[in-house]
Design a protein around this motif. Structure first.
Motif, PDB file in Angstrom:
ATOM      1  N   ASP A 122      -0.008   9.778 -12.040  1.00  0.00           N
ATOM      2  CA  ASP A 122       0.567   8.520 -12.545  1.00  0.00           C
ATOM      3  C   ASP A 122       0.057   7.285 -11.785  1.00  0.00           C
ATOM      4  O   ASP A 122       0.556   6.187 -11.980  1.00  0.00           O
ATOM      5  N   GLY A 123      -0.924   7.487 -10.898  1.00  0.00           N
ATOM      6  CA  GLY A 123      -1.519   6.357 -10.182  1.00  0.00           C
ATOM      7  C   GLY A 123      -0.872   6.054  -8.843  1.00  0.00           C
ATOM      8  O   GLY A 123      -1.331   5.169  -8.110  1.00  0.00           O
ATOM      9  N   THR A 124       0.199   6.778  -8.492  1.00  0.00           N
ATOM     10  CA  THR A 124       0.871   6.530  -7.203  1.00  0.00           C
ATOM     11  C   THR A 124      -0.011   6.979  -6.046  1.00  0.00           C
ATOM     12  O   THR A 124      -0.585   8.068  -6.084  1.00  0.00           O
ATOM     13  N   LEU A 125      -0.088   6.147  -5.014  1.00  0.00           N
ATOM     14  CA  LEU A 125      -0.830   6.529  -3.801  1.00  0.00           C
ATOM     15  C   LEU A 125      -0.002   7.537  -3.016  1.00  0.00           C
ATOM     16  O   LEU A 125       1.149   7.254  -2.648  1.00  0.00           O
ATOM     17  N   ILE A 126      -0.577   8.720  -2.735  1.00  0.00           N
ATOM     18  CA  ILE A 126       0.204   9.769  -2.066  1.00  0.00           C
ATOM     19  C   ILE A 126      -0.434  10.266  -0.764  1.00  0.00           C
ATOM     20  O   ILE A 126       0.163  11.052  -0.043  1.00  0.00           O
ATOM     21  N   HIS A 163      -3.797  -2.648  -1.412  1.00  0.00           N
ATOM     22  CA  HIS A 163      -3.316  -2.981  -0.063  1.00  0.00           C
ATOM     23  C   HIS A 163      -1.798  -2.829   0.024  1.00  0.00           C
ATOM     24  O   HIS A 163      -1.277  -2.299   1.008  1.00  0.00           O
ATOM     25  N   LEU A 164      -1.098  -3.282  -1.021  1.00  0.00           N
ATOM     26  CA  LEU A 164       0.372  -3.177  -1.011  1.00  0.00           C
ATOM     27  C   LEU A 164       0.809  -1.715  -1.005  1.00  0.00           C
ATOM     28  O   LEU A 164       1.735  -1.333  -0.289  1.00  0.00           O
ATOM     29  N   ALA A 165       0.105  -0.882  -1.793  1.00  0.00           N
ATOM     30  CA  ALA A 165       0.449   0.548  -1.851  1.00  0.00           C
ATOM     31  C   ALA A 165       0.159   1.224  -0.508  1.00  0.00           C
ATOM     32  O   ALA A 165       0.940   2.056  -0.041  1.00  0.00           O
ATOM     33  N   ILE A 166      -0.956   0.856   0.124  1.00  0.00           N
ATOM     34  CA  ILE A 166      -1.296   1.445   1.434  1.00  0.00           C
ATOM     35  C   ILE A 166      -0.251   1.027   2.468  1.00  0.00           C
ATOM     36  O   ILE A 166       0.254   1.842   3.240  1.00  0.00           O
ATOM     37  N   SER A 167       0.097  -0.253   2.460  1.00  0.00           N
ATOM     38  CA  SER A 167       1.089  -0.756   3.408  1.00  0.00           C
ATOM     39  C   SER A 167       2.418  -0.015   3.237  1.00  0.00           C
ATOM     40  O   SER A 167       3.052   0.400   4.220  1.00  0.00           O
ATOM     41  N   ALA A 168       2.842   0.179   1.984  1.00  0.00           N
ATOM     42  CA  ALA A 168       4.117   0.871   1.725  1.00  0.00           C
ATOM     43  C   ALA A 168       4.044   2.321   2.204  1.00  0.00           C
ATOM     44  O   ALA A 168       4.995   2.823   2.813  1.00  0.00           O
ATOM     45  N   LEU A 169       2.916   2.992   1.962  1.00  0.00           N
ATOM     46  CA  LEU A 169       2.780   4.395   2.393  1.00  0.00           C
ATOM     47  C   LEU A 169       2.769   4.490   3.921  1.00  0.00           C
ATOM     48  O   LEU A 169       3.407   5.383   4.503  1.00  0.00           O
ATOM     49  N   LEU A 170       2.072   3.552   4.581  1.00  0.00           N
ATOM     50  CA  LEU A 170       2.024   3.566   6.056  1.00  0.00           C
ATOM     51  C   LEU A 170       3.422   3.349   6.635  1.00  0.00           C
ATOM     52  O   LEU A 170       3.813   4.003   7.603  1.00  0.00           O
ATOM     53  N   GLN A 171       4.179   2.440   6.030  1.00  0.00           N
ATOM     54  CA  GLN A 171       5.557   2.189   6.497  1.00  0.00           C
ATOM     55  C   GLN A 171       6.424   3.428   6.340  1.00  0.00           C
ATOM     56  O   GLN A 171       7.244   3.748   7.198  1.00  0.00           O
ATOM     57  N   GLU A 172       6.222   4.130   5.208  1.00  0.00           N
ATOM     58  CA  GLU A 172       7.034   5.316   4.923  1.00  0.00           C
ATOM     59  C   GLU A 172       6.700   6.455   5.907  1.00  0.00           C
ATOM     60  O   GLU A 172       7.587   7.163   6.376  1.00  0.00           O
ATOM     61  N   CYS A 173       5.401   6.586   6.213  1.00  0.00           N
ATOM     62  CA  CYS A 173       4.958   7.712   7.045  1.00  0.00           C
ATOM     63  C   CYS A 173       5.030   7.408   8.537  1.00  0.00           C
ATOM     64  O   CYS A 173       5.173   8.329   9.352  1.00  0.00           O
ATOM     65  N   PHE A 174       4.863   6.128   8.909  1.00  0.00           N
ATOM     66  CA  PHE A 174       4.906   5.725  10.327  1.00  0.00           C
ATOM     67  C   PHE A 174       5.886   4.549  10.432  1.00  0.00           C
ATOM     68  O   PHE A 174       5.468   3.385  10.328  1.00  0.00           O
ATOM     69  N   PRO A 175       7.176   4.825  10.604  1.00  0.00           N
ATOM     70  CA  PRO A 175       8.185   3.746  10.574  1.00  0.00           C
ATOM     71  C   PRO A 175       7.902   2.622  11.576  1.00  0.00           C
ATOM     72  O   PRO A 175       8.345   1.494  11.381  1.00  0.00           O
TER      73      PRO A 175
END
Ligand SMILES: CC(C)(COP(=O)(O)OP(=O)(O)OC[C@H]1O[C@@H](n2cnc3c(N)ncnc32)[C@H](O)[C@@H]1OP(=O)(O)O)[C@@H](O)C(=O)NCCC(=O)NCCS
Length: 176
Positions: free
Chosen positions: A51-55, A16-28
Protein backbone atom coordinates in the motif's frame (compact mmCIF):
# COMPACT_ATOMS: atom_id res chain seq x y z
CA UNK A 1 6.82 -5.57 -0.36
CA UNK A 2 9.58 -3.97 -2.42
CA UNK A 3 13.13 -2.87 -1.50
CA UNK A 4 14.73 -0.05 -3.47
CA UNK A 5 17.61 2.42 -3.07
CA UNK A 6 17.33 6.17 -3.58
CA UNK A 7 20.04 8.88 -3.56
CA UNK A 8 19.51 11.30 -0.69
CA UNK A 9 19.10 14.30 -2.98
CA UNK A 10 16.25 12.58 -4.89
CA UNK A 11 14.06 11.89 -1.86
CA UNK A 12 10.71 13.68 -2.00
CA UNK A 13 9.23 15.64 0.90
CA UNK A 14 6.65 12.84 1.58
CA UNK A 15 9.52 10.31 1.64
CA UNK A 16 11.44 12.45 4.15
CA UNK A 17 8.31 12.69 6.31
CA UNK A 18 7.80 8.91 6.15
CA UNK A 19 11.46 8.25 7.03
CA UNK A 20 11.30 10.71 9.93
CA UNK A 21 8.12 9.04 11.27
CA UNK A 22 9.66 5.55 10.99
CA UNK A 23 12.89 6.68 12.72
CA UNK A 24 10.85 8.22 15.56
CA UNK A 25 8.84 5.01 15.93
CA UNK A 26 11.91 2.75 15.94
CA UNK A 27 14.34 5.02 17.86
CA UNK A 28 12.29 7.13 20.33
CA UNK A 29 15.40 9.22 21.15
CA UNK A 30 15.88 10.21 17.47
CA UNK A 31 15.87 14.01 16.92
CA UNK A 32 12.28 14.93 16.13
CA UNK A 33 11.49 15.91 12.54
CA UNK A 34 14.94 14.91 11.27
CA UNK A 35 16.03 12.15 8.91
CA UNK A 36 19.73 12.21 9.83
CA UNK A 37 21.62 12.25 13.10
CA UNK A 38 24.96 13.92 12.27
CA UNK A 39 25.25 14.21 8.52
CA UNK A 40 23.29 13.29 5.38
CA UNK A 41 23.87 9.77 4.02
CA UNK A 42 24.60 9.27 0.33
CA UNK A 43 21.54 7.08 -0.20
CA UNK A 44 18.79 5.15 1.55
CA UNK A 45 17.61 1.58 1.24
CA UNK A 46 13.84 1.62 1.66
CA UNK A 47 11.33 -1.21 2.09
CA UNK A 48 7.77 -0.37 1.10
CA UNK A 49 4.57 -2.37 1.71
CA UNK A 50 2.06 -3.02 -1.09
CA UNK A 51 0.00 0.00 0.00
CA UNK A 52 3.05 2.29 -0.24
CA UNK A 53 3.75 2.48 3.52
CA UNK A 54 7.43 2.73 4.43
CA UNK A 55 8.22 -0.30 6.62
CA UNK A 56 12.01 -0.61 6.60
CA UNK A 57 15.06 1.65 6.27
CA UNK A 58 18.85 1.78 6.13
CA UNK A 59 20.88 4.99 5.66
CA UNK A 60 24.11 4.33 3.73
CA UNK A 61 27.35 6.32 3.76
CA UNK A 62 29.67 5.56 0.85
CA UNK A 63 33.13 6.20 2.28
CA UNK A 64 36.82 5.31 2.27
CA UNK A 65 38.20 4.15 5.63
CA UNK A 66 41.73 3.23 6.66
CA UNK A 67 41.80 -0.17 8.39
CA UNK A 68 45.34 -0.37 9.83
CA UNK A 69 46.92 0.71 6.55
CA UNK A 70 44.42 -1.10 4.36
CA UNK A 71 42.26 1.43 2.48
CA UNK A 72 38.72 0.11 2.16
CA UNK A 73 35.80 1.38 0.11
CA UNK A 74 32.87 0.81 2.47
CA UNK A 75 29.15 1.17 2.86
CA UNK A 76 28.62 2.47 6.40
CA UNK A 77 25.12 1.43 7.49
CA UNK A 78 23.11 3.52 9.95
CA UNK A 79 19.59 3.68 11.37
CA UNK A 80 18.74 0.11 10.38
CA UNK A 81 15.09 -0.35 11.31
CA UNK A 82 11.86 -2.18 10.58
CA UNK A 83 8.39 -0.97 11.55
CA UNK A 84 7.24 -2.83 14.73
CA UNK A 85 4.25 -4.45 12.94
CA UNK A 86 6.56 -6.05 10.36
CA UNK A 87 9.33 -7.40 12.63
CA UNK A 88 10.41 -11.05 13.00
CA UNK A 89 9.33 -11.85 9.44
CA UNK A 90 12.79 -11.67 7.88
CA UNK A 91 12.56 -8.09 6.57
CA UNK A 92 15.60 -6.90 8.56
CA UNK A 93 17.64 -9.76 7.09
CA UNK A 94 16.29 -8.93 3.60
CA UNK A 95 17.43 -5.31 3.98
CA UNK A 96 20.94 -6.46 4.99
CA UNK A 97 21.00 -8.96 2.08
CA UNK A 98 20.00 -6.16 -0.30
CA UNK A 99 22.86 -3.99 1.07
CA UNK A 100 25.32 -6.86 0.65
CA UNK A 101 24.28 -7.61 -2.95
CA UNK A 102 24.38 -3.92 -3.88
CA UNK A 103 27.86 -3.63 -2.35
CA UNK A 104 29.13 -6.78 -4.06
CA UNK A 105 27.83 -5.57 -7.43
CA UNK A 106 29.52 -2.18 -7.09
CA UNK A 107 33.03 -3.06 -5.92
CA UNK A 108 32.57 -2.23 -2.25
CA UNK A 109 35.18 -3.88 0.01
CA UNK A 110 33.18 -4.08 3.23
CA UNK A 111 30.00 -3.20 5.12
CA UNK A 112 30.57 -1.41 8.39
CA UNK A 113 28.22 -0.43 11.22
CA UNK A 114 27.99 0.25 14.92
CA UNK A 115 25.40 -1.82 16.76
CA UNK A 116 24.17 -1.40 20.32
CA UNK A 117 22.82 -4.96 20.22
CA UNK A 118 24.99 -7.13 17.97
CA UNK A 119 22.90 -10.37 17.91
CA UNK A 120 20.81 -9.45 14.86
CA UNK A 121 23.97 -8.64 12.85
CA UNK A 122 25.88 -11.72 14.04
CA UNK A 123 22.95 -13.79 12.70
CA UNK A 124 23.43 -12.00 9.37
CA UNK A 125 27.14 -12.83 8.91
CA UNK A 126 28.65 -9.67 10.39
CA UNK A 127 31.76 -10.03 12.53
CA UNK A 128 32.18 -8.15 15.83
CA UNK A 129 35.61 -6.44 15.76
CA UNK A 130 37.66 -4.59 18.36
CA UNK A 131 39.69 -1.70 16.94
CA UNK A 132 40.95 1.55 18.30
CA UNK A 133 39.18 4.14 16.14
CA UNK A 134 39.79 7.68 15.01
CA UNK A 135 36.93 9.87 13.82
CA UNK A 136 35.66 13.37 13.38
CA UNK A 137 33.61 14.27 16.44
CA UNK A 138 30.37 15.93 15.37
CA UNK A 139 27.71 16.61 17.97
CA UNK A 140 24.83 19.07 18.23
CA UNK A 141 25.43 20.18 14.62
CA UNK A 142 28.97 21.27 15.42
CA UNK A 143 32.40 19.83 14.67
CA UNK A 144 34.14 19.47 18.02
CA UNK A 145 37.43 17.78 17.13
CA UNK A 146 38.98 14.38 16.50
CA UNK A 147 38.41 11.44 18.83
CA UNK A 148 40.71 8.43 19.31
CA UNK A 149 38.85 5.68 21.15
CA UNK A 150 37.64 2.14 21.16
CA UNK A 151 34.13 1.96 19.65
CA UNK A 152 31.82 -0.54 21.32
CA UNK A 153 29.68 -2.55 18.90
CA UNK A 154 31.81 -2.13 15.78
CA UNK A 155 30.76 -4.75 13.21
CA UNK A 156 32.06 -5.58 9.75
CA UNK A 157 31.24 -7.80 6.81
CA UNK A 158 34.27 -8.13 4.50
CA UNK A 159 33.31 -8.66 0.86
CA UNK A 160 36.62 -8.48 -1.01
CA UNK A 161 38.20 -11.70 0.28
CA UNK A 162 40.77 -9.84 2.40
CA UNK A 163 40.88 -10.25 6.19
CA UNK A 164 39.82 -7.40 8.50
CA UNK A 165 42.92 -6.07 10.29
CA UNK A 166 43.49 -5.48 13.98
CA UNK A 167 44.94 -2.04 14.78
CA UNK A 168 43.64 1.44 14.22
CA UNK A 169 40.53 2.10 12.16
CA UNK A 170 40.53 5.67 10.83
CA UNK A 171 36.97 6.46 9.74
CA UNK A 172 38.22 9.43 7.65
CA UNK A 173 35.16 11.41 8.74
CA UNK A 174 32.36 11.32 11.25
CA UNK A 175 30.99 8.14 12.83
CA UNK A 176 28.09 6.41 11.00
C1 LIG B 1 16.71 -4.96 14.54
C2 LIG B 1 15.57 -4.98 13.52
C3 LIG B 1 15.94 -4.10 12.33
C4 LIG B 1 15.33 -6.42 13.04
O1 LIG B 1 14.33 -6.39 12.04
P1 LIG B 1 13.45 -7.72 11.74
O2 LIG B 1 12.70 -7.49 10.48
O3 LIG B 1 12.66 -8.09 12.94
O4 LIG B 1 14.62 -8.77 11.50
P2 LIG B 1 14.50 -10.29 11.03
O5 LIG B 1 13.06 -10.71 11.01
O6 LIG B 1 15.28 -10.46 9.81
O7 LIG B 1 15.31 -11.03 12.17
C5 LIG B 1 14.79 -11.09 13.45
C6 LIG B 1 15.79 -11.89 14.28
O8 LIG B 1 16.73 -10.98 14.87
C7 LIG B 1 16.63 -11.07 16.27
N1 LIG B 1 16.77 -9.75 16.85
C8 LIG B 1 16.28 -8.58 16.41
N2 LIG B 1 16.61 -7.59 17.26
C9 LIG B 1 17.31 -8.16 18.25
C10 LIG B 1 17.93 -7.67 19.43
N3 LIG B 1 17.87 -6.37 19.75
N4 LIG B 1 18.58 -8.54 20.22
C11 LIG B 1 18.64 -9.87 19.90
N5 LIG B 1 18.08 -10.39 18.80
C12 LIG B 1 17.42 -9.54 18.00
C13 LIG B 1 15.21 -11.59 16.51
O9 LIG B 1 15.13 -12.22 17.76
C14 LIG B 1 15.07 -12.61 15.38
O10 LIG B 1 15.79 -13.80 15.66
P3 LIG B 1 15.38 -15.23 15.02
O11 LIG B 1 15.54 -15.08 13.53
O12 LIG B 1 16.35 -16.20 15.59
O13 LIG B 1 13.97 -15.44 15.40
C15 LIG B 1 14.24 -4.49 14.17
O14 LIG B 1 14.00 -5.29 15.32
C16 LIG B 1 14.25 -3.02 14.57
O15 LIG B 1 13.96 -2.17 13.76
N6 LIG B 1 14.57 -2.74 15.84
C17 LIG B 1 14.54 -1.37 16.36
C18 LIG B 1 15.65 -0.53 15.78
C19 LIG B 1 17.02 -1.12 16.08
O16 LIG B 1 17.32 -1.48 17.21
N7 LIG B 1 17.85 -1.19 15.02
C20 LIG B 1 19.21 -1.67 15.11
C21 LIG B 1 20.10 -0.51 15.40
S1 LIG B 1 21.77 -1.04 15.76
Amino acid sequence: MTITNTPEYQLSVPQHLAISALLQECFPQYPSGRTHFRQLPQFRILATAEDGTLIGHIAVEHRMVNNAGQLLRVFGLADVCVSPDYRDKGLGANLLDYSTTLAQNTGIDALLLIAHEPEFYLKNDFLAVENECKWLFVQGDQTLGVLNRHIKGLMVKMLNGEPWRAGQLDLLGHIF
